[in-house]
Design a protein around this motif. Sequence first.
Motif, PDB file in Angstrom:
ATOM      1  N   ILE A   1      43.895  42.442  51.241  1.00  0.00           N
ATOM      2  CA  ILE A   1      44.863  42.004  50.295  1.00  0.00           C
ATOM      3  C   ILE A   1      44.144  41.939  49.020  1.00  0.00           C
ATOM      4  O   ILE A   1      43.035  41.715  48.948  1.00  0.00           O
ATOM      5  N   VAL A   2      44.674  42.568  47.860  1.00  0.00           N
ATOM      6  CA  VAL A   2      44.139  42.707  46.744  1.00  0.00           C
ATOM      7  C   VAL A   2      44.781  41.730  45.739  1.00  0.00           C
ATOM      8  O   VAL A   2      46.219  41.905  45.816  1.00  0.00           O
ATOM      9  N   ALA A   3      44.186  40.756  44.990  1.00  0.00           N
ATOM     10  CA  ALA A   3      45.035  40.067  43.892  1.00  0.00           C
ATOM     11  C   ALA A   3      44.531  40.442  42.329  1.00  0.00           C
ATOM     12  O   ALA A   3      43.292  40.415  42.181  1.00  0.00           O
ATOM     13  N   ASP A   4      45.405  40.848  41.785  1.00  0.00           N
ATOM     14  CA  ASP A   4      45.114  41.146  40.175  1.00  0.00           C
ATOM     15  C   ASP A   4      45.006  39.906  39.493  1.00  0.00           C
ATOM     16  O   ASP A   4      45.331  38.966  39.818  1.00  0.00           O
ATOM     17  N   ASN A   5      44.325  40.153  38.343  1.00  0.00           N
ATOM     18  CA  ASN A   5      44.412  39.295  37.227  1.00  0.00           C
ATOM     19  C   ASN A   5      43.382  38.043  37.738  1.00  0.00           C
ATOM     20  O   ASN A   5      43.342  36.874  37.646  1.00  0.00           O
ATOM     21  N   ALA A   6      42.150  38.355  38.679  1.00  0.00           N
ATOM     22  CA  ALA A   6      41.687  37.300  39.163  1.00  0.00           C
ATOM     23  C   ALA A   6      40.430  36.843  38.375  1.00  0.00           C
ATOM     24  O   ALA A   6      39.629  35.745  38.612  1.00  0.00           O
ATOM     25  N   MET A   7      40.505  37.360  37.214  1.00  0.00           N
ATOM     26  CA  MET A   7      39.352  36.930  36.252  1.00  0.00           C
ATOM     27  C   MET A   7      39.859  36.544  34.599  1.00  0.00           C
ATOM     28  O   MET A   7      39.762  35.786  34.178  1.00  0.00           O
ATOM     29  N   ARG A   8      40.850  37.745  34.167  1.00  0.00           N
ATOM     30  CA  ARG A   8      41.304  37.495  32.884  1.00  0.00           C
ATOM     31  C   ARG A   8      42.847  38.032  32.874  1.00  0.00           C
ATOM     32  O   ARG A   8      43.224  38.773  33.799  1.00  0.00           O
ATOM     33  N   ALA A   9      43.550  37.754  31.973  1.00  0.00           N
ATOM     34  CA  ALA A   9      44.603  37.956  31.531  1.00  0.00           C
ATOM     35  C   ALA A   9      45.189  37.123  30.034  1.00  0.00           C
ATOM     36  O   ALA A   9      44.208  36.066  30.020  1.00  0.00           O
ATOM     37  N   GLY A  10      45.913  37.608  29.335  1.00  0.00           N
ATOM     38  CA  GLY A  10      46.310  36.748  28.369  1.00  0.00           C
ATOM     39  C   GLY A  10      46.596  35.423  28.489  1.00  0.00           C
ATOM     40  O   GLY A  10      46.556  34.407  27.904  1.00  0.00           O
ATOM     41  N   ILE A  11      47.131  35.085  29.785  1.00  0.00           N
ATOM     42  CA  ILE A  11      47.576  33.883  30.289  1.00  0.00           C
ATOM     43  C   ILE A  11      46.634  33.045  30.982  1.00  0.00           C
ATOM     44  O   ILE A  11      46.862  32.005  31.466  1.00  0.00           O
ATOM     45  N   ILE A  12      45.359  33.557  30.977  1.00  0.00           N
ATOM     46  CA  ILE A  12      44.181  33.245  32.011  1.00  0.00           C
ATOM     47  C   ILE A  12      43.196  32.469  31.148  1.00  0.00           C
ATOM     48  O   ILE A  12      42.745  32.991  30.237  1.00  0.00           O
ATOM     49  N   GLN A  13      42.668  31.126  31.286  1.00  0.00           N
ATOM     50  CA  GLN A  13      41.997  30.733  30.461  1.00  0.00           C
ATOM     51  C   GLN A  13      40.535  30.959  31.182  1.00  0.00           C
ATOM     52  O   GLN A  13      39.948  29.949  32.171  1.00  0.00           O
ATOM     53  N   PHE A  14      39.747  31.830  30.933  1.00  0.00           N
ATOM     54  CA  PHE A  14      38.754  32.303  31.792  1.00  0.00           C
ATOM     55  C   PHE A  14      37.644  31.292  31.666  1.00  0.00           C
ATOM     56  O   PHE A  14      36.770  30.967  32.588  1.00  0.00           O
TER      57      PHE A  14
END
Length: 222
Positions: free
Chosen positions: A156-169
């Motif tokens: 299983i691969v999950a994208d945006n696991a670290m960053r995206a415009g909607i993610i507060q890294f």
Amino acid sequence: MDEILPDEVARFVRATGPDPDETLIEMDEYAVAEGFPHVGPEVGGFLRMLARLANANRIFEFGSGYGYSAYWFAEALPEDGEIVLTEVDADELELAKTYLENGGYDHLARYELGDALETIEAYEGSFDVALIDHQKHRYVDAFEAIKPKLTVGGVIVADNAMRAGIIQFDKLLEIVEGGEPDDVNENTQGIATYLETVRADPDFETVVLPLGEGIAVSYRVQ
């Protein structure tokens, strides 16, 4: 796209990765022109390799957009393979069909318009690879839905696991290191909860790779 790697490193990874064909180049150009957040060729090439390593015959995507990741996956499937694309936007799904037809992979694809979590319940049999790339607060729901249908040795691969415009890294980092930051948005909490869930599951071994906007790769060991 909020890149994780320094520019020179990202360029190096892209330059040494697999070369996209003409259709993928067109799809990359579309993403740039439209500002569409796709996984990019670095992640795409890695997805294709994962599918090959898993000897994948069936793949399921929770969120397919205009078919970019599905196209990379399709290149690794055998002639009797199957990839299920799910998307809530009819225009994007139609565009995905056009691109996969152009590449000669349409016969491998099932196009499902609607909610991915409802779609997966209607499918019988097992899957070898799954991509989770839809609403971040529903990642755990997707994991729970695909787990009973994922083969041992599947991924299983999950994208945006670290960053995206909607993610507060910064807050995501604090959470995974054991902190409890204030004012965490729904998307960031969704990723944090997903990572906690898959890392705690004894049936899976998980690593997060800094490609694209970060991908969590979970291998089913039992």
